[in-house]
Enzyme design. Structure first.
Site, PDB file in Angstrom:
ATOM      1  N   CYS A 168      -4.428 -13.315 -13.247  1.00 37.05           N
ATOM      2  CA  CYS A 168      -3.755 -12.177 -13.900  1.00 37.05           C
ATOM      3  C   CYS A 168      -2.468 -12.660 -14.559  1.00 37.05           C
ATOM      4  CB  CYS A 168      -3.434 -11.108 -12.855  1.00 37.05           C
ATOM      5  SG  CYS A 168      -2.584  -9.675 -13.538  1.00 37.05           S
ATOM      6  N   ARG A 174       5.035 -14.219  -1.274  1.00 38.62           N
ATOM      7  CA  ARG A 174       3.736 -14.866  -1.510  1.00 38.62           C
ATOM      8  C   ARG A 174       3.747 -15.588  -2.845  1.00 38.62           C
ATOM      9  NH1 ARG A 174       1.960 -13.054  -6.630  1.00 38.62           N
ATOM     10  NH2 ARG A 174       1.387 -10.858  -6.661  1.00 38.62           N
ATOM     11  N   THR A 185       0.237 -11.253 -14.949  1.00 40.08           N
ATOM     12  CA  THR A 185       1.474 -10.812 -14.268  1.00 40.08           C
ATOM     13  C   THR A 185       1.914 -11.815 -13.214  1.00 40.08           C
ATOM     14  OG1 THR A 185       0.289  -9.603 -12.532  1.00 40.08           O
ATOM     15  CG2 THR A 185       0.878  -8.372 -14.525  1.00 40.08           C
ATOM     16  N   ARG A 239       6.155  -0.327  -5.179  1.00 35.86           N
ATOM     17  CA  ARG A 239       4.752  -0.020  -4.852  1.00 35.86           C
ATOM     18  C   ARG A 239       4.729   0.868  -3.619  1.00 35.86           C
ATOM     19  NH1 ARG A 239       1.461  -5.803  -5.483  1.00 35.86           N
ATOM     20  NH2 ARG A 239       2.144  -6.235  -7.587  1.00 35.86           N
ATOM     21  N   ARG A 268       5.986 -13.430  -5.529  1.00 39.65           N
ATOM     22  CA  ARG A 268       6.373 -12.024  -5.339  1.00 39.65           C
ATOM     23  C   ARG A 268       7.027 -11.920  -3.968  1.00 39.65           C
ATOM     24  NH1 ARG A 268       5.015  -6.488  -4.088  1.00 39.65           N
ATOM     25  NH2 ARG A 268       3.210  -6.911  -2.775  1.00 39.65           N
ATOM     26  N   ARG A 290      -3.752 -17.470  -2.045  1.00 47.55           N
ATOM     27  CA  ARG A 290      -2.504 -16.717  -1.994  1.00 47.55           C
ATOM     28  C   ARG A 290      -1.821 -17.190  -0.716  1.00 47.55           C
ATOM     29  NH1 ARG A 290      -1.789 -11.910  -5.013  1.00 47.55           N
ATOM     30  NH2 ARG A 290      -2.603 -12.381  -7.076  1.00 47.55           N
ATOM     31  N   GLU A 314      -7.999 -12.587  -5.332  1.00 47.65           N
ATOM     32  CA  GLU A 314      -7.741 -12.561  -6.782  1.00 47.65           C
ATOM     33  C   GLU A 314      -7.552 -13.983  -7.337  1.00 47.65           C
ATOM     34  OE1 GLU A 314      -5.013  -9.575  -8.092  1.00 47.65           O
ATOM     35  OE2 GLU A 314      -4.292 -10.840  -9.732  1.00 47.65           O
ATOM     36  N   GLU A 335      -0.350  -2.399  -3.919  1.00 49.64           N
ATOM     37  CA  GLU A 335      -0.404  -2.014  -5.327  1.00 49.64           C
ATOM     38  C   GLU A 335      -1.320  -0.806  -5.544  1.00 49.64           C
ATOM     39  OE1 GLU A 335      -2.119  -5.066  -7.686  1.00 49.64           O
ATOM     40  OE2 GLU A 335      -0.733  -4.697  -9.330  1.00 49.64           O
TER      41      GLU A 335
HETATM   42  N1  LIG Z   1       7.257  -6.665   2.726  1.00 48.61           N
HETATM   43  C1  LIG Z   1       6.047  -6.412   3.193  1.00 48.61           C
HETATM   44  N2  LIG Z   1       5.855  -6.219   4.521  1.00 48.61           N
HETATM   45  C2  LIG Z   1       4.621  -5.969   5.010  1.00 48.61           C
HETATM   46  N3  LIG Z   1       3.522  -5.891   4.268  1.00 48.61           N
HETATM   47  C3  LIG Z   1       3.657  -6.075   2.940  1.00 48.61           C
HETATM   48  C4  LIG Z   1       4.916  -6.330   2.337  1.00 48.61           C
HETATM   49  N4  LIG Z   1       4.707  -6.455   1.011  1.00 48.61           N
HETATM   50  C5  LIG Z   1       3.409  -6.281   0.799  1.00 48.61           C
HETATM   51  N5  LIG Z   1       2.764  -6.050   1.941  1.00 48.61           N
HETATM   52  C6  LIG Z   1       1.339  -5.799   2.150  1.00 48.61           C
HETATM   53  O1  LIG Z   1       0.584  -6.867   1.632  1.00 48.61           O
HETATM   54  C7  LIG Z   1      -0.701  -6.399   1.276  1.00 48.61           C
HETATM   55  C8  LIG Z   1      -1.052  -6.825  -0.132  1.00 48.61           C
HETATM   56  O2  LIG Z   1      -0.277  -6.114  -1.051  1.00 48.61           O
HETATM   57  P1  LIG Z   1      -0.501  -6.133  -2.611  1.00 48.61           P
HETATM   58  O3  LIG Z   1      -1.930  -6.326  -2.902  1.00 48.61           O
HETATM   59  O4  LIG Z   1       0.217  -4.970  -3.187  1.00 48.61           O
HETATM   60  O5  LIG Z   1       0.326  -7.388  -3.108  1.00 48.61           O
HETATM   61  P2  LIG Z   1       0.049  -8.933  -3.248  1.00 48.61           P
HETATM   62  O6  LIG Z   1      -0.722  -9.444  -2.065  1.00 48.61           O
HETATM   63  O7  LIG Z   1       1.387  -9.518  -3.460  1.00 48.61           O
HETATM   64  O8  LIG Z   1      -0.865  -9.152  -4.482  1.00 48.61           O
HETATM   65  P3  LIG Z   1      -0.994  -8.446  -5.903  1.00 48.61           P
HETATM   66  O9  LIG Z   1       0.367  -8.369  -6.483  1.00 48.61           O
HETATM   67  O10 LIG Z   1      -1.903  -9.341  -6.637  1.00 48.61           O
HETATM   68  O11 LIG Z   1      -1.601  -7.103  -5.659  1.00 48.61           O
HETATM   69  C9  LIG Z   1      -0.664  -4.884   1.460  1.00 48.61           C
HETATM   70  O12 LIG Z   1      -1.194  -4.556   2.711  1.00 48.61           O
HETATM   71  C10 LIG Z   1       0.815  -4.589   1.423  1.00 48.61           C
HETATM   72  O13 LIG Z   1       1.170  -3.392   2.083  1.00 48.61           O
HETATM   73  N1  LIG Z   2      -2.750  -7.706  -8.615  1.00 48.41           N
HETATM   74  C1  LIG Z   2      -2.422  -7.737  -9.881  1.00 48.41           C
HETATM   75  N2  LIG Z   2      -2.780  -8.745 -10.608  1.00 48.41           N
HETATM   76  N3  LIG Z   2      -1.701  -6.749 -10.354  1.00 48.41           N
HETATM   77  C2  LIG Z   2      -1.336  -6.544 -11.703  1.00 48.41           C
HETATM   78  C3  LIG Z   2      -2.323  -5.764 -12.524  1.00 48.41           C
HETATM   79  C4  LIG Z   2      -3.387  -4.995 -11.810  1.00 48.41           C
HETATM   80  C5  LIG Z   2      -4.312  -4.168 -12.685  1.00 48.41           C
HETATM   81  N4  LIG Z   2      -5.168  -4.979 -13.484  1.00 48.41           N
HETATM   82  C6  LIG Z   2      -3.507  -3.253 -13.601  1.00 48.41           C
HETATM   83  O1  LIG Z   2      -3.489  -3.487 -14.773  1.00 48.41           O
HETATM   84  O2  LIG Z   2      -2.893  -2.334 -13.132  1.00 48.41           O
END
Ligand SMILES: Nc1ncnc2c1ncn2[C@@H]1O[C@H](COP(=O)(O)OP(=O)(O)OP(=O)(O)O)[C@@H](O)[C@H]1O
Ligand SMILES: NC(=[NH2+])NCCC[C@H](N)C(=O)O
Length: 399
Positions: free
Chosen positions: A311, A166, A313, A349, A320, A269, A265, A354
Site C-alpha cells: 500500500c 510497527r 500509505t 482510528r 506507524r 509486519r 498485507e 483501521e
Molecule cells: N497502541 C496500540 N495498542 C494496542 N493495540 C493497538 C495499538 N495500535 C493498534 N493496535 C491494534 O493493532 C491491530 C491492527 O491495527 P490496524 O490494522 O489498524 O493497524 P496496523 O497493524 O498498523 O496496519 P494497517 O495500518 O496496515 O492497517 C488492531 O487490533 C489495533 O487495535
Molecule cells: N492498511 C492500509 N494499507 N491502510 C491504508 C488504506 C486502506 C484502504 N485501501 C483505504 O483506502 O482506505
C-alpha cells in the site's frame, strides 16, 4: 527465494532472458529472474478494459472521497488504462479495491513493485497528498535515531492504555500478495519462520501458523489486538487474501511484546507493543528486532521510495507508532479530535483498528506520514503531537 522477481529484471544485448539486476552488476542476486510472464500482449485484454470502463464510470457517479477518485482524472484514466507492468499487472489491479469500496480513503495498491513506476502518474499525486512527498523527492537513508530520547508519554498512566510501533517489510525474491502462489506463500512462511525462530533475548519466541489454528484461540488473539483480522474487505478486493490461510501466521515472544505478522498485507509486519505510554521502550524493542531479522533476510528497498510495501500509505519508513488513548474532553467530539490530529500530522482510528469506530471511548492515534522522513522523525512526529494533545486535555480538564 521465489520464482518471481521483486525488483525489475534486466535484459541486455548479450542476455536476452531477464537477469537479476544485482547479479548483472556482479553483486549477489537480490531476486530470481522471472520465468513466465502472465500477460501475452503489451496491453490488457478486452475484458479488463471493459471492467475498467465500467468501474471508472461508477466511481465517477459515486460520492467516494477516496484519493483514487480525486486523482484519477478522465484524461489520466485514458492514458493509464492501456498500460501493463512487466509482470502483467494492469490499472485494474491497482484500482480494483477503490472501485469496489467507495468508502476507501486511498483506494489503490501496487500489485507488484513495477506498478509504482508504470502507474506513477496515479501513485505520485496520491503519495504526495498522503505523505507530503513530491514526485522528485527522494526518501532519506534509514535512520532509527536514539530511542532513548523518547520518554514515557503518560507517566501517571492517566490517558494511554497501550503503545505500539510497527513497520512493514517485503522480502526480496517474493512478489506482493496478488501475485503470490500457494507455493510461494509456503516458501516465504518457511523462510521467515525459520529466521524468527532463531531470535534471541527479549525477541525470542514461537511462530504459529494460521493453518489449523484453533478458531477460539485465533479470535482471542485478534480481540487482544495481537493478531490481524481476517477478511479485510479492502485487501480482499485487491486480491491480497488469495490462498488464505496458507503462508499466514504470527510470531510472538513470551510476553507478547514483540510480534511479527507473516503474509498479511505485507510479507512481514514487525510489531512491538506494551501497556502504558513508554514510547522509547516500545520503539527500541522494534528497532532491535528489525535489525536482527534484517541480518538474516533481505528486504526490498527502492532508491526513491524507501522500503517497498503493498500500500502506498506505508512506503518509506513503513513506521506507524500508535497509542490507544482516552481523551475524555478533547475526544468528546470526533470531528474536533480529527481536526486537532491533522494539525500535528496524526491519524485517528477506532479502538479496533483501521476503518473501525471507537467502542469504548478510546482511540488509536498514530503518525500519518511514513515517507520522506526518517524512521526517527516519523516516531518523533507522533511523540510530539501526542504530548501536545495530552497537554491540551490536561489544560481543559482544569477549566
Ligand atoms: N497502541 C496500540 N495498542 C494496542 N493495540 C493497538 C495499538 N495500535 C493498534 N493496535 C491494534 O493493532 C491491530 C491492527 O491495527 P490496524 O490494522 O489498524 O493497524 P496496523 O497493524 O498498523 O496496519 P494497517 O495500518 O496496515 O492497517 C488492531 O487490533 C489495533 O487495535
Ligand atoms: N492498511 C492500509 N494499507 N491502510 C491504508 C488504506 C486502506 C484502504 N485501501 C483505504 O483506502 O482506505
Amino acid at each position: 527465494m521465489g520464482d518471481r522477481p521483486q525488483c525489475p529484471p534486466v535484459k541486455t544485448a548479450q542476455q536476452p532472458d531477464p537477469v537479476c539486476c544485482s547479479a548483472l552488476a556482479g553483486q549477489p542476486a537480490c531476486c530470481v529472474p522471472i520465468k513466465e510472464k502472465r500477460a501475452a500482449g503489451p496491453t490488457p485484454d478486452a475484458d479488463v478494459l471493459e471492467k475498467l470502463r465500467r468501474g471508472y464510470e461508477r466511481l465517477q457517479l459515486s460520492s467516494s472521497t477516496s484519493l483514487l477518485r480525486k486523482h484519477l482524472t478522465r484524461e489520466l484514466f485514458d492514458r493509464l488504462k492501456v498500460k501493463m507492468t512487466q509482470h502483467g499487472s494492469s490499472l485494474l489491479d491497482v484500482v480494483q479495491s477503490g472501485f469496489q469500496h467507495y468508502d476507501s480513503n486511498v483506494g489503490v495498491y501496487a500489485p507488484d513493485a513495477d506498478a509504482y513506476s508504470v502507474f506513477s502518474q496515479l501513485f505520485d499525486p496520491i503519495i504526495a497528498e498522503y505523505h507530503g512527498f513530491g514526485p522528485t523527492d527522494v526518501h532519506p537513508p534509514l535512520d532509527w535515531g536514539n530511542p532513548g530520547t523518547l520518554q514515557d508519554l503518560d507517566p501517571e498512566n492517566k490517558y494511554i492504555r497501550s503503545t505500539r510501533v510497527r513497520c512493514g517489510r517485503s522480502i526480496a525474491g517474493y512478489p506482493f500478495n496478488p501475485m503470490m502462489t500457494k507455493e510461494l506463500y509456503k516458501q516465504m512462511e518457511k523462510e521467515a519462520s525459520e529466521v524468527l525462530s532463531q531470535l534471541d533475548g527479549v525477541h525470542a519466541g514461537k511462530y504459529e501458523t494460521l493453518r489449523g489454528m484453533n478458531p477460539r484461540y485465533q479470535k482471542q488473539l485478534i480481540n487482544d489486538h495481537y493478531l490481524f483480522k481476517e477478511g479485510d474487505r479492502f485487501l480482499i478486493a485487491a486480491k491480497s487474501c488469495e490462498h488464505w490461510p496458507i503462508g499466514r501466521g504470527i510470531f510472538m515472544n513470551e510476553d507478547k511484546t514483540f510480534l511479527v505478522w507473516v503474509g498479511e498485507e505485507d510479507h512481514l509486519r514487525i510489531i512491538s507493543m506494551q501497556m502504558g505510554g513508554h514510547l522509547g521502550e516500545v520503539y527500541k524493542r522494534m528497532v532491535d528486532g528489525v535489525n536482527k531479522i534484517g541480518r538474516k533476510l533481505s528486504f526490498v528497498r527502492h532508491p526513491r521510495l524507501g522500503f517497498l510495501t503493498f500500500c502506498p500509505t506505508n512506503l518509506g519508513t513503513t513506521v506507524r507508532a500508535s497509542v490507544m488513548i482516552r481523551l475524555p474532553i478533547i475526544g468528546r467530539d470526533m470531528a474536533q479530535l480529527e481536526a486537532l490530529a491533522e494539525r500535528y500530522n496524526l491519524q485517528v482510528r477506532g479502538s479496533e483498528g483501521e476503518h473501525t469506530a471507537s467502542a469504548d471511548g478510546s482511540y488509536d492515534i498514530s503518525n500519518k506520514r511514513r515517507l520522506g522522513i526518517t524512521e526517527f522523525q516519523a516516531v518523533h512526529e507522533m511523540y510530539s503531537g501526542l504530548r501536545e494533545m495530552i497537554y491540551l486535555e490536561e489544560l481543559r480538564s482544569q477549566l
